[in-house]
Motif scaffolding. Sequence first.
Motif, PDB file in Angstrom:
ATOM      1  N   SER A 168       0.829  -1.208   0.000  1.00  0.00           N
ATOM      2  CA  SER A 168       0.000   0.000   0.000  1.00  0.00           C
ATOM      3  C   SER A 168       0.861   1.254   0.000  1.00  0.00           C
ATOM      4  N   ILE A 169       1.950   1.240   0.778  1.00  0.00           N
ATOM      5  CA  ILE A 169       2.842   2.402   0.827  1.00  0.00           C
ATOM      6  C   ILE A 169       3.472   2.645  -0.542  1.00  0.00           C
ATOM      7  N   ILE A 170       3.906   1.569  -1.193  1.00  0.00           N
ATOM      8  CA  ILE A 170       4.511   1.693  -2.514  1.00  0.00           C
ATOM      9  C   ILE A 170       3.505   2.268  -3.510  1.00  0.00           C
ATOM     10  N   PHE A 171       2.275   1.789  -3.454  1.00  0.00           N
ATOM     11  CA  PHE A 171       1.276   2.263  -4.402  1.00  0.00           C
ATOM     12  C   PHE A 171       0.948   3.737  -4.180  1.00  0.00           C
ATOM     13  N   VAL A 172       0.732   4.119  -2.919  1.00  0.00           N
ATOM     14  CA  VAL A 172       0.417   5.523  -2.625  1.00  0.00           C
ATOM     15  C   VAL A 172       1.572   6.424  -3.048  1.00  0.00           C
ATOM     16  N   ALA A 173       2.814   5.986  -2.756  1.00  0.00           N
ATOM     17  CA  ALA A 173       3.979   6.790  -3.138  1.00  0.00           C
ATOM     18  C   ALA A 173       4.091   6.932  -4.648  1.00  0.00           C
ATOM     19  N   SER A 174       3.708   5.902  -5.393  1.00  0.00           N
ATOM     20  CA  SER A 174       3.799   5.973  -6.849  1.00  0.00           C
ATOM     21  C   SER A 174       2.709   6.850  -7.447  1.00  0.00           C
ATOM     22  N   VAL A 175       1.601   7.009  -6.739  1.00  0.00           N
ATOM     23  CA  VAL A 175       0.501   7.823  -7.250  1.00  0.00           C
ATOM     24  C   VAL A 175       0.781   9.311  -7.077  1.00  0.00           C
ATOM     25  N   LEU A 176       1.473   9.679  -5.991  1.00  0.00           N
ATOM     26  CA  LEU A 176       1.652  11.095  -5.663  1.00  0.00           C
ATOM     27  C   LEU A 176       2.303  11.904  -6.784  1.00  0.00           C
TER      28      LEU A 176
ATOM     29  N   ALA B 270       2.146  11.496  -9.986  1.00  0.00           N
ATOM     30  CA  ALA B 270       1.187  11.671 -11.082  1.00  0.00           C
ATOM     31  C   ALA B 270       0.103  12.665 -10.700  1.00  0.00           C
ATOM     32  N   VAL B 271      -0.269  12.709  -9.421  1.00  0.00           N
ATOM     33  CA  VAL B 271      -1.241  13.701  -8.974  1.00  0.00           C
ATOM     34  C   VAL B 271      -0.617  15.093  -9.001  1.00  0.00           C
ATOM     35  N   GLU B 272       0.657  15.177  -8.610  1.00  0.00           N
ATOM     36  CA  GLU B 272       1.361  16.460  -8.657  1.00  0.00           C
ATOM     37  C   GLU B 272       1.443  16.987 -10.086  1.00  0.00           C
ATOM     38  N   GLN B 273       1.895  16.180 -11.012  1.00  0.00           N
ATOM     39  CA  GLN B 273       1.963  16.568 -12.424  1.00  0.00           C
ATOM     40  C   GLN B 273       2.275  15.322 -13.243  1.00  0.00           C
ATOM     41  N   LEU B 274       1.438  15.026 -14.218  1.00  0.00           N
ATOM     42  CA  LEU B 274       1.680  13.870 -15.064  1.00  0.00           C
ATOM     43  C   LEU B 274       2.786  14.203 -16.066  1.00  0.00           C
ATOM     44  N   SER B 275       3.864  13.450 -16.007  1.00  0.00           N
ATOM     45  CA  SER B 275       4.983  13.602 -16.917  1.00  0.00           C
ATOM     46  C   SER B 275       5.517  12.217 -17.231  1.00  0.00           C
ATOM     47  N   THR B 276       6.518  12.150 -18.081  1.00  0.00           N
ATOM     48  CA  THR B 276       7.110  10.849 -18.405  1.00  0.00           C
ATOM     49  C   THR B 276       7.649  10.178 -17.151  1.00  0.00           C
ATOM     50  N   LEU B 277       8.317  10.948 -16.296  1.00  0.00           N
ATOM     51  CA  LEU B 277       8.901  10.386 -15.088  1.00  0.00           C
ATOM     52  C   LEU B 277       7.838   9.939 -14.101  1.00  0.00           C
ATOM     53  N   SER B 278       6.817  10.776 -13.869  1.00  0.00           N
ATOM     54  CA  SER B 278       5.768  10.384 -12.934  1.00  0.00           C
ATOM     55  C   SER B 278       4.964   9.206 -13.472  1.00  0.00           C
ATOM     56  N   PHE B 279       4.812   9.119 -14.811  1.00  0.00           N
ATOM     57  CA  PHE B 279       4.135   7.956 -15.395  1.00  0.00           C
ATOM     58  C   PHE B 279       4.922   6.676 -15.142  1.00  0.00           C
ATOM     59  N   LEU B 280       6.254   6.748 -15.271  1.00  0.00           N
ATOM     60  CA  LEU B 280       7.074   5.567 -15.010  1.00  0.00           C
ATOM     61  C   LEU B 280       6.961   5.134 -13.555  1.00  0.00           C
ATOM     62  N   PHE B 281       6.959   6.098 -12.635  1.00  0.00           N
ATOM     63  CA  PHE B 281       6.792   5.752 -11.225  1.00  0.00           C
ATOM     64  C   PHE B 281       5.417   5.132 -10.987  1.00  0.00           C
TER      65      PHE B 281
ATOM     66  N   THR C  13      16.244   9.599  -6.260  1.00  0.00           N
ATOM     67  CA  THR C  13      16.475  10.852  -6.979  1.00  0.00           C
ATOM     68  C   THR C  13      15.393  11.096  -8.020  1.00  0.00           C
ATOM     69  N   LEU C  14      15.062  10.070  -8.802  1.00  0.00           N
ATOM     70  CA  LEU C  14      14.032  10.225  -9.824  1.00  0.00           C
ATOM     71  C   LEU C  14      12.674  10.504  -9.201  1.00  0.00           C
ATOM     72  N   TYR C  15      12.410   9.909  -8.047  1.00  0.00           N
ATOM     73  CA  TYR C  15      11.125  10.148  -7.380  1.00  0.00           C
ATOM     74  C   TYR C  15      11.009  11.605  -6.939  1.00  0.00           C
ATOM     75  N   VAL C  16      12.089  12.142  -6.364  1.00  0.00           N
ATOM     76  CA  VAL C  16      12.089  13.554  -5.973  1.00  0.00           C
ATOM     77  C   VAL C  16      11.941  14.444  -7.203  1.00  0.00           C
ATOM     78  N   CYS C  17      12.590  14.059  -8.303  1.00  0.00           N
ATOM     79  CA  CYS C  17      12.473  14.833  -9.542  1.00  0.00           C
ATOM     80  C   CYS C  17      11.032  14.846 -10.040  1.00  0.00           C
ATOM     81  N   ALA C  18      10.335  13.720  -9.885  1.00  0.00           N
ATOM     82  CA  ALA C  18       8.951  13.656 -10.343  1.00  0.00           C
ATOM     83  C   ALA C  18       8.046  14.611  -9.569  1.00  0.00           C
ATOM     84  N   LEU C  19       8.440  14.959  -8.344  1.00  0.00           N
ATOM     85  CA  LEU C  19       7.654  15.870  -7.518  1.00  0.00           C
ATOM     86  C   LEU C  19       8.139  17.311  -7.600  1.00  0.00           C
TER      87      LEU C  19
END
Length: 495
Positions: free
Chosen positions: A72-80, A82-93, A393-399
């Motif tokens: 559940s933690i992994i899923f919620v973290a991966s959604v954030l 995309a909610v912040e801004q849908l981009s190539t990086l956030s889509f991959l996460f 690093t990529l996760y922080v970049c996605a946000l």
Amino acid sequence: MTGFAAPAVENTPQQNFALKFTIAIGLAALADALFYDQRIGLSLTVFTIALVAASLITNRAQLDRKRAVAASIIFVASVLPAVEQLSTLSFLFLLLGTISSIALWTNPAIVGSRAPLTAFRQFLLIGPFRLGPDILAAMRAPGLSRSILGWCVPVALGLVFLALFAEANPLIEQWVDMLRPHRVAADFDQIHVLFWLAMLSLIWPFIHLRWRPKAARPTGFAPAAAASQGSIATAQAALLGPGTVLHSLLLFNLLFAVQSATDLVYLWGGVQLPDGLTYASYAHRGAYPLVFTALLAAAFVVLAIRPNDTKPQSLLARVLLYLWVSQNLLLVISSMLRLKLYVDSYLLTYWRIAALLWMGLVALGLILITLRITMNRSHRWLLQMNLLAVAATLYVCALTNFDAIIAGYNVTHSRDAGGKGVMPDVSYLASLGPQALPAIDRAIASHLSESHLSAYRDRLLQAQASDMASWRTWSFRGWRLQHYLNTHPVPSPPS
């Protein structure tokens, strides 16, 4: 009076298959409403949540509740992101987080870092090609003919009732008329049909989970494999023997010392550069090659030093290795300083931010290599730590709102604003999208030299209005920008 208990009803495999296929059809219809001929934004997050919920409901017998919290933690973290801004990086996460969390929820055999790779193979490489074979297998299953016969009477009577309703109700008559063969053929859209088939193929492995156990390795070629491994070990010993490693480290330290001394004199010491050479050109020429050099150095370190190597000559090599790693760290830091000098003169771009992040990861990798040697860890540990650093690093970049950061920096540090940089590239500012609006507003309010900024601003306002016009393209980042636009008046240049 004796009690009467109704017999328990269990779904047959055919009924379970029919239920799953119906749910898959429903999800495909949801995807059609959200995605087909529509701009994608928050709608992707909504669909992903619906897909995960449907997957867990249809495969509840396989749920591993012990690992539900981690999944559940992994899923919620991966959604954030995309909610912040849908981009190539956030889509991959979002993609990796979704398949990894479902794998942890439903497959107890998956542990650790294997989850994303196993899930990627099952859901995205094998899964989309399972729909056709699964349908054929269900049709060949025993009992299907009985199920089909069981539906004959309801369908026949339903058609009769539908005909009666159509006769009595003009709306139903219109709907039925839309389903007539000639109308369907006239409105047939091949692209739309392909979209449905693609969505069904992608959805199906999430609804009809079927984890394949890892195939056992054949044992018939064990002698050949052992001989091959022996040849590789012999070649590695010849290429990276103790003497070779020691001589290489001596030479490398001398070469790196020259480079380090040059940077200490000119970059850190502020000594005047030779005629015809500016700090900007000096910085630009050296930043990227030095990082590549550090990467090669790191690769050599990983190959040269093996765990549990405690020979006396190896201890001397370790001392030289620590010195060399220290020089590599200095090299990366110098590269960062070179990049800073270049950005001071020519402002900020996406590639320069990427270069800075890459340099930071290389520096961290060198530190991890030192820890691996000191703590006598394995290559697997080193690989896992580096992958974790890259993912974080990529996760922080996605946000991170890099569009606003770049635009704000370029306006603030440009020559017009009293900075050291060149005049800002207005077309590049506009290419960053609506998130550059606050920086453009500051530029308009501060000077008149770029009068066509107002035209770019109007275009970006239209793009922002288009993004916020539908909930499908809504994003938290866009909402924050809209709040700024609503609370800040239109800027006017100074008179």
